[in-house]
Write an enzyme that holds these catalytic residues in place. Sequence first.
Site, PDB file in Angstrom:
ATOM      1  N   GLU A  64      -9.091  -5.002  -4.855  1.00  0.00           N
ATOM      2  CA  GLU A  64      -8.310  -4.119  -4.171  1.00  0.00           C
ATOM      3  C   GLU A  64      -9.243  -3.167  -3.345  1.00  0.00           C
ATOM      4  O   GLU A  64      -8.713  -3.079  -1.914  1.00  0.00           O
ATOM      5  CB  GLU A  64      -7.395  -3.407  -5.041  1.00  0.00           C
ATOM      6  CG  GLU A  64      -6.053  -3.884  -5.351  1.00  0.00           C
ATOM      7  CD  GLU A  64      -5.147  -4.094  -4.326  1.00  0.00           C
ATOM      8  OE1 GLU A  64      -5.366  -3.602  -2.905  1.00  0.00           O
ATOM      9  OE2 GLU A  64      -4.085  -4.937  -4.463  1.00  0.00           O
ATOM     10  N   SER A 105       0.933  -1.342  -0.135  1.00  0.00           N
ATOM     11  CA  SER A 105      -0.070  -0.034  -0.123  1.00  0.00           C
ATOM     12  C   SER A 105       0.893   1.446   0.180  1.00  0.00           C
ATOM     13  O   SER A 105       1.683   1.326  -0.781  1.00  0.00           O
ATOM     14  CB  SER A 105      -0.897  -0.131   1.281  1.00  0.00           C
ATOM     15  OG  SER A 105      -2.207   1.015   1.226  1.00  0.00           O
ATOM     16  N   HIS A 136      -7.402  -5.532  -0.435  1.00  0.00           N
ATOM     17  CA  HIS A 136      -6.166  -5.036  -0.027  1.00  0.00           C
ATOM     18  C   HIS A 136      -5.555  -5.396   1.236  1.00  0.00           C
ATOM     19  O   HIS A 136      -6.354  -5.648   2.247  1.00  0.00           O
ATOM     20  CB  HIS A 136      -6.981  -3.506  -0.027  1.00  0.00           C
ATOM     21  CG  HIS A 136      -5.519  -2.626   0.143  1.00  0.00           C
ATOM     22  ND1 HIS A 136      -4.657  -2.257  -0.914  1.00  0.00           N
ATOM     23  CD2 HIS A 136      -5.071  -1.867   1.195  1.00  0.00           C
ATOM     24  CE1 HIS A 136      -3.771  -1.596  -0.441  1.00  0.00           C
ATOM     25  NE2 HIS A 136      -4.175  -1.007   0.884  1.00  0.00           N
TER      26      HIS A 136
END
Length: 547
Positions: free
Chosen positions: A321, A195, A438
Amino acid sequence: MVVPVVSTASGKVRGTVQYTNDLPDKPVYTFVGIPYAAPPVGDLRFRSPKPAVSWEGVRDATELGAYCPQDQDAFSFYPIQLKHYKFDEDCLTLNIETPTVAKEAGLPVLLWIHGGGFVTGLGHQVPFLSLSAHQDVVVVTFNYRLGALGFLSTGDENAPGNVAFLDQIQAMVWVQQNIRNFGGDPGRVTIFGLSAGGTSVCYHLVSPLSKGLFQRAISQSGVCQTLDVVSNPQERAVMLAEELGCDTKNIASMVEGLREKPVDQIVTCSKRLLKKLGSKGELMAFGPVVDGKFLPASPSDVFDLGRAHTVDYLLGVGNHEYGFQLPSELIRGFGRGITEERFLLRLKKRMGAVYPKSNLNNITSAIRRTYREGDNPDDPHALEYQFTQAFGDQMFVAPTVLAASKHAAAGQKVYLYENQYAPSSAAAVRPDWVGCDHSDDVMMVSGAAFLDVPLKVGALLPFSSDDKQVSMGMMAYWANFARTGNPSDRTGGPADSPTVPEWPQYTPDNPAYMKLGLTSSADVELKSEKMKLWNDIIPKLAASSRL
């Protein structure tokens, strides 16, 4: 077992010995809370980090250092029980997990940059003990300054900005100077992150200050464009100063005033500011800036000119995601379905932040056409699913494919992936329409499945046999890449490392990628139609509507 004492440039440290559940005879030497820079407090707030202060005798390296100041509400979404909840501005420490402290070992080094949107997070959120034990690699994790403390910029010499990135560079310099004593090879360093950590990795590919400090790079679910440069940093610094009651007439005295404010007030006011900006589709209050030093130009320009560092690059995304974690944190009532009107409103807000002064109707229409799919595309739950796919592609997938394409076009070695595996414990607590979300890959890459991971509720995080199998494969891919520059090449790795399916290189002529899962396989042209929309059609629509 005798716990070794290791020398660093600042002094000696003594750590602990740990073991994974499945390798009881394989010690991993763990050293935590080692300062890699001087405390960034007082006059050093908003300034470049200084080298760590030396100490006498042997320092105890068995307790994690304090986490960098941040909004602690973010931790309510995190199910794992952390070692402590101490937050302090004196937080620039690192942690090392290594299977040997023999200087001549020369093992590959993986330097982890944590995620958290540049506002939250900590280096040692998940131990990388298993990755170190199973793959004979040295893993280093560290804290860096967050939010305004890491990214506030006035756009001039008073507060140039990007000090969080300079913290990361200071950690890389520390590794160069010291890692040999912990069994690592300073000439074989791979930076990797998730990230905002993956985004950081990408920024280091284009910064002249990072050159030569690493040889390979891995971006997991985040590249430069995911959290792009802030174009009006002084305006935001002034907004924060006003929130805090500082005089804003003179920039130099304003920054001095901000240096004197209690850190808790800075965190609280930054949170309020982010809420205001978030209502306009912004993802950050404070972020990367073109400062002429760390970042001489926008990352896109550096990539376009073929001037990113000549390093091997492995990067990729999950296949969903924006599936559950991020929208649950950011959208009240997420999961109940949405209306077409609400979908378009959110889309316009986000696109307005990315492409200001553009014809948003044309852009949003193109997006809706591309994502209207399924048996009943106007059902509120179907609309919500389409929304999660569109946002995930815009924020993560399209920027990742674009970065892969540009780095490959410059003649560099690139490996691209789409992770399709959701850990069993994650899949059990969210709707079955969510794919690989994610941060789903963190537990797999770290090898947490081979440890006791305590949950806040008191139990241990459960892992299935499938989880363990996928984790073994992902650890092998990542470590092979760190060792050889090829994720499929196990040369020099441990004898019991699994043989993994061949991962083809991504090239301009053959945009191949790996579908990671229980049975990984290769494919070409990841989401080609949608990538054309985001990386070609929409930028052209935005440019033409600004004329």
